[in-house]
Scaffold this active site. Structure first.
Site, PDB file in Angstrom:
ATOM      1  N   GLN A  92       2.940   9.940   1.059  1.00  0.00           N
ATOM      2  CA  GLN A  92       4.285   9.348   1.157  1.00  0.00           C
ATOM      3  C   GLN A  92       5.190   9.732   0.001  1.00  0.00           C
ATOM      4  O   GLN A  92       6.404   9.594   0.096  1.00  0.00           O
ATOM      5  CB  GLN A  92       4.169   7.812   1.222  1.00  0.00           C
ATOM      6  CG  GLN A  92       3.513   7.318   2.503  1.00  0.00           C
ATOM      7  CD  GLN A  92       3.361   5.817   2.462  1.00  0.00           C
ATOM      8  OE1 GLN A  92       2.393   5.303   1.935  1.00  0.00           O
ATOM      9  NE2 GLN A  92       4.325   5.089   3.012  1.00  0.00           N
TER      10      GLN A  92
ATOM     11  N   HIS B 191      -4.569   2.044   7.500  1.00  0.00           N
ATOM     12  CA  HIS B 191      -3.182   2.536   7.584  1.00  0.00           C
ATOM     13  C   HIS B 191      -2.937   3.631   6.538  1.00  0.00           C
ATOM     14  O   HIS B 191      -2.372   4.690   6.854  1.00  0.00           O
ATOM     15  CB  HIS B 191      -2.224   1.348   7.378  1.00  0.00           C
ATOM     16  CG  HIS B 191      -0.771   1.688   7.301  1.00  0.00           C
ATOM     17  ND1 HIS B 191       0.153   1.262   8.244  1.00  0.00           N
ATOM     18  CD2 HIS B 191      -0.061   2.403   6.381  1.00  0.00           C
ATOM     19  CE1 HIS B 191       1.350   1.713   7.904  1.00  0.00           C
ATOM     20  NE2 HIS B 191       1.262   2.403   6.776  1.00  0.00           N
ATOM     21  N   GLU B 192      -3.374   3.381   5.305  1.00  0.00           N
ATOM     22  CA  GLU B 192      -3.139   4.357   4.225  1.00  0.00           C
ATOM     23  C   GLU B 192      -3.999   5.605   4.415  1.00  0.00           C
ATOM     24  O   GLU B 192      -3.549   6.731   4.130  1.00  0.00           O
ATOM     25  CB  GLU B 192      -3.393   3.724   2.855  1.00  0.00           C
ATOM     26  CG  GLU B 192      -2.550   2.488   2.527  1.00  0.00           C
ATOM     27  CD  GLU B 192      -1.063   2.673   2.732  1.00  0.00           C
ATOM     28  OE1 GLU B 192      -0.567   3.818   2.671  1.00  0.00           O
ATOM     29  OE2 GLU B 192      -0.381   1.657   2.976  1.00  0.00           O
TER      30      GLU B 192
ATOM     31  N   HIS C  61      -2.294   7.994   6.642  1.00  0.00           N
ATOM     32  CA  HIS C  61      -1.284   8.818   5.962  1.00  0.00           C
ATOM     33  C   HIS C  61      -1.928  10.092   5.401  1.00  0.00           C
ATOM     34  O   HIS C  61      -1.352  11.179   5.503  1.00  0.00           O
ATOM     35  CB  HIS C  61      -0.627   8.051   4.809  1.00  0.00           C
ATOM     36  CG  HIS C  61       0.480   7.126   5.230  1.00  0.00           C
ATOM     37  ND1 HIS C  61       1.597   7.563   5.920  1.00  0.00           N
ATOM     38  CD2 HIS C  61       0.660   5.797   5.037  1.00  0.00           C
ATOM     39  CE1 HIS C  61       2.410   6.528   6.136  1.00  0.00           C
ATOM     40  NE2 HIS C  61       1.863   5.445   5.615  1.00  0.00           N
TER      41      HIS C  61
ATOM     42  N   GLY D 235       0.827  -1.200   0.000  1.00  0.00           N
ATOM     43  CA  GLY D 235       0.000   0.000   0.000  1.00  0.00           C
ATOM     44  C   GLY D 235       0.859   1.246   0.000  1.00  0.00           C
ATOM     45  O   GLY D 235       1.974   1.240   0.525  1.00  0.00           O
TER      46      GLY D 235
ATOM     47  N   CYS E 228       5.688  -0.119   7.142  1.00  0.00           N
ATOM     48  CA  CYS E 228       5.398   1.054   6.318  1.00  0.00           C
ATOM     49  C   CYS E 228       6.605   1.364   5.460  1.00  0.00           C
ATOM     50  O   CYS E 228       7.740   1.353   5.959  1.00  0.00           O
ATOM     51  CB  CYS E 228       5.084   2.245   7.219  1.00  0.00           C
ATOM     52  SG  CYS E 228       4.683   3.754   6.315  1.00  0.00           S
ATOM     53  N   LEU E 229       6.373   1.664   4.189  1.00  0.00           N
ATOM     54  CA  LEU E 229       7.479   2.013   3.296  1.00  0.00           C
ATOM     55  C   LEU E 229       8.195   3.282   3.748  1.00  0.00           C
ATOM     56  O   LEU E 229       9.352   3.488   3.399  1.00  0.00           O
ATOM     57  CB  LEU E 229       6.969   2.173   1.855  1.00  0.00           C
ATOM     58  CG  LEU E 229       6.581   0.860   1.166  1.00  0.00           C
ATOM     59  CD1 LEU E 229       5.879   1.142  -0.156  1.00  0.00           C
ATOM     60  CD2 LEU E 229       7.802  -0.021   0.959  1.00  0.00           C
TER      61      LEU E 229
HETATM   62  C1  QAP Z   1       1.003  -0.765   4.999  1.00  0.00           C
HETATM   63  O1  QAP Z   1       3.123  -1.243   4.112  1.00  0.00           O
HETATM   64  C2  QAP Z   1       0.670  -1.985   5.797  1.00  0.00           C
HETATM   65  O2  QAP Z   1       9.785  -2.064   6.519  1.00  0.00           O
HETATM   66  C3  QAP Z   1       1.786  -1.008   3.737  1.00  0.00           C
HETATM   67  O3  QAP Z   1      11.763  -2.726   4.827  1.00  0.00           O
HETATM   68  C4  QAP Z   1       1.624  -2.940   6.147  1.00  0.00           C
HETATM   69  O4  QAP Z   1       3.738  -1.920   2.088  1.00  0.00           O
HETATM   70  C5  QAP Z   1      -0.600  -2.188   6.230  1.00  0.00           C
HETATM   71  C6  QAP Z   1       7.802  -2.487   3.489  1.00  0.00           C
HETATM   72  C7  QAP Z   1       1.285  -4.061   6.877  1.00  0.00           C
HETATM   73  C8  QAP Z   1      -0.943  -3.303   6.948  1.00  0.00           C
HETATM   74  C9  QAP Z   1      -0.012  -4.252   7.276  1.00  0.00           C
HETATM   75  C10 QAP Z   1       8.143  -2.225   4.804  1.00  0.00           C
HETATM   76  C11 QAP Z   1       8.815  -2.835   2.615  1.00  0.00           C
HETATM   77  C12 QAP Z   1       6.422  -2.380   3.014  1.00  0.00           C
HETATM   78  C13 QAP Z   1       9.456  -2.324   5.233  1.00  0.00           C
HETATM   79  C14 QAP Z   1       4.045  -1.717   3.222  1.00  0.00           C
HETATM   80  C15 QAP Z   1      10.474  -2.653   4.345  1.00  0.00           C
HETATM   81  C16 QAP Z   1      10.140  -2.914   3.029  1.00  0.00           C
HETATM   82  C17 QAP Z   1       5.408  -1.903   3.754  1.00  0.00           C
HETATM   83 CO    CO Z   2       2.605   3.534   5.572  1.00  0.00          CO
END
Ligand code: QAP
Ligand code: CO
Length: 167
Positions: free
Chosen positions: A51, A133-134, A137, A46, A91-92
């Site tokens: 972001q 979550h999004e 943001h 997401g 989170c990215l």
């Molecule tokens: C949000 O997060 C989310 O730490 C989206 O090193 C995540 O795409 C909502 C990512 C989990 C609900 C559950 C994170 C990639 C990606 C990192 C992501 C990383 C590389 C996170």
């Molecule tokens: Co995020």
């Protein structure tokens, strides 16, 4: 298409509140393409416009295993929510940091698609968590900001240490 730069926590711009998209134009669709490419390349499940330092209410999500079920949410609104879940999030904008956040277990969201058409979606599980979550943001909130001040300061210290080691 282009890969966009993702703001890294604690960048203050992540606290900007996004404004609604007035009209879904070709320019908005072009941004959505770039956000989608950026999310898949990361790889992530997401990404909110906030972001990538664009402060309009746009989200792209793909929580499918096959990475071929893109969901675009423009001007999303949660019109119903039920239950509670504690899900391990990442989170990215906060790479390498994971932790639980308490959210609604299921949500009904109303939004516009990339064609500017209104639709309603029922979501639960990972998708429901990701939508919330999004949407945070877009309101200027990062998931770690649900945590205690102590856990937040430990997170900041870990991020600073990591930044030092990659310079
Ligand atoms: C949000 O997060 C989310 O730490 C989206 O090193 C995540 O795409 C909502 C990512 C989990 C609900 C559950 C994170 C990639 C990606 C990192 C992501 C990383 C590389 C996170
Ligand atoms: Co995020």
């Amino acid at each position: 298409m282009a890969i966009l730069k993702i703001l890294q926590y604690p960048d203050e711009r992540l606290h900007t509140v996004a404004i609604p998209v007035a009209q879904v134009t070709d320019q908005i669709r072009s941004l959505i393409k770039d956000m989608t490419e950026t999310m898949y390349a990361a790889p992530g499940i997401g990404l909110a416009a906030t972001q990538v330092d664009v402060h309009e209410r746009i989200i792209v999500i793909d929580t499918s295993e096959t990475r071929d079920e893109l969901l675009v949410l423009i001007n999303p609104e949660i019109i119903a929510s039920n239950g509670l879940s504690d899900y391990e999030e990442g989170c990215l904008s906060v790479p390498g940091i994971y932790g639980k956040v308490r959210r609604a277990e299921s949500v009904t969201v109303k939004a516009l698609n990339a064609q500017g058409e209104s639709f309603v979606l029922d979501a639960d599980g990972l998708l429901a968590v990701c939508i919330q979550h999004e949407m945070d943001h877009l309101a200027g909130k990062v998931f770690v900001e649900y945590w205690s001040k102590l856990k937040q300061s430990r997170t900041l210290a870990r991020l600073k240490k990591k930044q030092r080691s990659t310079m």
